[in-house]
Design a protein around this motif. Structure first.
Motif, short mmCIF file in Angstrom:
data_model
loop_
_atom_site.label_atom_id
_atom_site.label_comp_id
_atom_site.label_asym_id
_atom_site.label_seq_id
_atom_site.Cartn_x
_atom_site.Cartn_y
_atom_site.Cartn_z
N MET A 32 31.74 55.35 39.77
CA MET A 32 31.81 54.33 41.00
C MET A 32 33.47 53.89 40.88
SD MET A 32 30.28 50.38 41.44
CE MET A 32 28.59 50.82 40.94
N ASP A 33 34.22 53.96 42.13
CA ASP A 33 35.53 53.52 41.90
C ASP A 33 35.72 52.26 42.51
OD1 ASP A 33 34.54 54.40 44.56
OD2 ASP A 33 36.52 55.11 45.15
N LYS A 34 34.57 51.32 42.12
CA LYS A 34 34.95 49.65 42.55
C LYS A 34 35.61 48.92 41.60
CE LYS A 34 32.11 50.20 46.38
NZ LYS A 34 32.82 50.29 47.42
N LYS A 35 36.22 48.08 42.12
CA LYS A 35 37.15 47.28 41.02
C LYS A 35 36.84 45.68 41.21
CE LYS A 35 42.28 47.04 40.72
NZ LYS A 35 42.26 46.87 39.04
N MET A 36 36.89 45.06 40.10
CA MET A 36 36.77 43.45 39.98
C MET A 36 38.02 42.99 39.30
SD MET A 36 33.66 40.99 38.63
CE MET A 36 33.92 41.63 36.75
N ALA A 69 32.40 40.77 33.23
CA ALA A 69 33.51 41.72 32.82
C ALA A 69 32.69 43.10 32.07
CB ALA A 69 34.55 41.62 32.16
N ASN A 70 32.14 42.63 31.19
CA ASN A 70 31.22 43.79 30.38
C ASN A 70 30.36 44.39 31.18
OD1 ASN A 70 31.84 43.85 27.28
ND2 ASN A 70 32.01 41.79 27.97
N ALA A 71 29.36 43.61 32.05
CA ALA A 71 28.50 44.03 33.11
C ALA A 71 29.17 45.11 34.02
CB ALA A 71 27.57 43.02 33.74
N ALA A 72 30.22 44.88 34.36
CA ALA A 72 30.94 45.42 35.41
C ALA A 72 31.35 46.99 34.77
CB ALA A 72 32.08 44.93 36.06
N VAL A 106 37.97 46.88 35.82
CA VAL A 106 38.09 45.54 35.73
C VAL A 106 39.25 45.02 35.15
CG1 VAL A 106 37.06 43.30 34.74
CG2 VAL A 106 35.50 45.40 35.23
N THR A 107 40.06 44.04 35.92
CA THR A 107 41.10 43.54 35.38
C THR A 107 40.89 42.10 35.12
OG1 THR A 107 42.64 44.75 36.57
CG2 THR A 107 43.55 42.49 35.85
N MET A 108 41.25 41.36 34.01
CA MET A 108 41.31 39.80 33.62
C MET A 108 42.75 39.35 33.64
SD MET A 108 37.90 39.35 31.17
CE MET A 108 37.74 37.62 31.50
N PHE A 109 42.79 38.18 34.54
CA PHE A 109 44.17 37.63 34.47
C PHE A 109 44.19 36.40 33.85
CE2 PHE A 109 47.73 35.48 37.13
CZ PHE A 109 48.89 36.05 36.55
N PHE A 110 44.58 36.17 32.82
CA PHE A 110 44.65 35.16 31.93
C PHE A 110 45.72 34.09 31.98
CE2 PHE A 110 42.35 38.05 29.58
CZ PHE A 110 41.14 37.63 29.38
N ALA A 111 45.80 32.79 33.02
CA ALA A 111 46.48 32.12 33.18
C ALA A 111 46.18 30.57 32.90
CB ALA A 111 46.82 32.03 34.77
N PHE A 112 47.18 29.57 32.58
CA PHE A 112 47.06 28.27 32.10
C PHE A 112 45.98 28.29 30.96
CE2 PHE A 112 48.99 27.88 36.06
CZ PHE A 112 49.90 26.86 36.12
N TRP A 113 45.10 27.39 30.91
CA TRP A 113 44.41 27.29 29.95
C TRP A 113 43.27 28.50 29.39
CZ3 TRP A 113 45.58 22.51 28.47
CH2 TRP A 113 46.07 21.81 29.55
N ALA A 162 34.77 43.61 25.76
CA ALA A 162 35.65 43.91 26.97
C ALA A 162 36.83 44.84 26.61
CB ALA A 162 36.01 42.52 27.50
N ILE A 163 37.51 44.43 25.35
CA ILE A 163 38.58 45.10 24.97
C ILE A 163 38.22 46.57 24.70
CG2 ILE A 163 40.42 45.42 23.22
CD1 ILE A 163 40.27 42.35 22.97
#
Lengths: 158, 158, 158
Positions: free
Chosen positions: A1-5, A24-27, A34-41, A109-110
């Motif tokens: 699947m070429d879908k993205k979250m 993230a793991n399920a995706a 999957v991209t996770m962008f960690f900001a602030f807290w 996830a990593i």
């Protein structure tokens, strides 16, 4: 699947981190990108407890570093935390239910190659250093986040 | 209109529930397809106060069940709750303004055929039973949520 | 670029407002079209401190108006606010780092023509008047928000 979250992880709370990492793991098991962008807290999820340093920090930055959670298992619950009792309850209930821990979901996830990104500006404002984060985390700007989000089929702010 | 909205309802707060349900109702009047996926604290929106049970629950699960809101009108405000005073104020202001209650918005969403889904893993972790939820709620996995979200034009995490 | 972002700004907190406005400004520098829809506590971001009035308000509406932040710099942090100490720390760290203030980001967003919209129903329920908001804010319904969100490539609930 070429879908993205794409998940913008703003919150630094145990339950919200759990929700984000379960998604993230399920995706990834569905072969999504999957991209996770960690900001602030959210940066507190990817601090490496082994790599804290006070070097080159102002007094405020040192205080801030010490007042915030040092790694993912130290995060408080967003509600019913009750000085840690609610969180202990939740973790015990997860254990009883044989649900993996938050740290397991992060490692999963990593291992599954979720793109782990940290927000440059948040890092500067909060006085965290890139070397204090997990080595998998790449530092990017808000513009780079937006480019990734534009290419994604699902974008969430958590 | 063959447009679709998916709301991941994570929060268990009166004001956030109100926002989510106002959007769900508005989308249905525009003939959009709507899915609400209740996870973690969000499950408190769809507990049926008439169907609580202590059967087959561990001590923790019983405690947890009793410490969390038993149905949608018991939810606290996300801020300015002040032991219920802020919430009373808000509800009185809504009544004065002839705004429907939160319960009305929930019933409206159900009547308008919003797909009501509960998160399987959250249910297990928090120790709620499927039979304790409103009968319209269907239990699905995180993967099934993602499939629905991928087909949606709007995805929100609330 | 003919891409579009829509932010539903529900929260009335300093750090979340900062995240939203940084994204809005970054998107505009990438020539994206941006709409911010201020609802519930989010309306506190666009109150004009110079234009508060008690006229035509019920007792509750007056109380509510006085208990909520009067403009963007008065917003509390979502966590670690500690009676304003955490917020002072964050602002000092931002200053030291030469990051613009929250007010600067708001003014930047307005100057860059971000569509600033206020939620009609929230305004009524909370007893704020249109004249009390920044003059750039246009009042729209939940349906109009949904139309805008449907045309957007990125939708976030903050």
């Amino acid at each position: 699947m070429d879908k993205k979250m794409n998940i913008l992880m703003f919150s630094g709370e145990y339950d919200k981190a759990l929700a984000a990492l379960i998604l993230a793991n399920a995706a990834k098991t569905m072969e999504m990108d999957v991209t996770m962008f960690f900001a602030f807290w959210g940066l507190c999820l990817v601090r490496d407890p082994q790599k804290m340093t006070d070097e080159d920090k102002t007094t405020y930055e040192k205080m801030f570093a010490n007042l915030t959670p040092r790694g993912i298992e130290e995060l408080p619950l967003s509600k019913m935390n009750i000085g840690g009792i609610g969180k202990k309850m939740l973790r015990d209930m997860m254990e009883e239910n044989e649900t993996p821990t938050l740290k397991d979901f992060l490692n999963g996830a990593i291992k599954k190659d979720v793109n782990m990104c940290g927000c440059k500006l948040s890092l500067e404002v909060m006085g965290f250093k890139e070397e204090e984060l997990l080595s998998e985390v790449k530092i990017i700007t808000a513009e780079e986040y937006l480019k990734d989000a534009l290419e994604s089929n699902i974008q969430l702010f958590i």
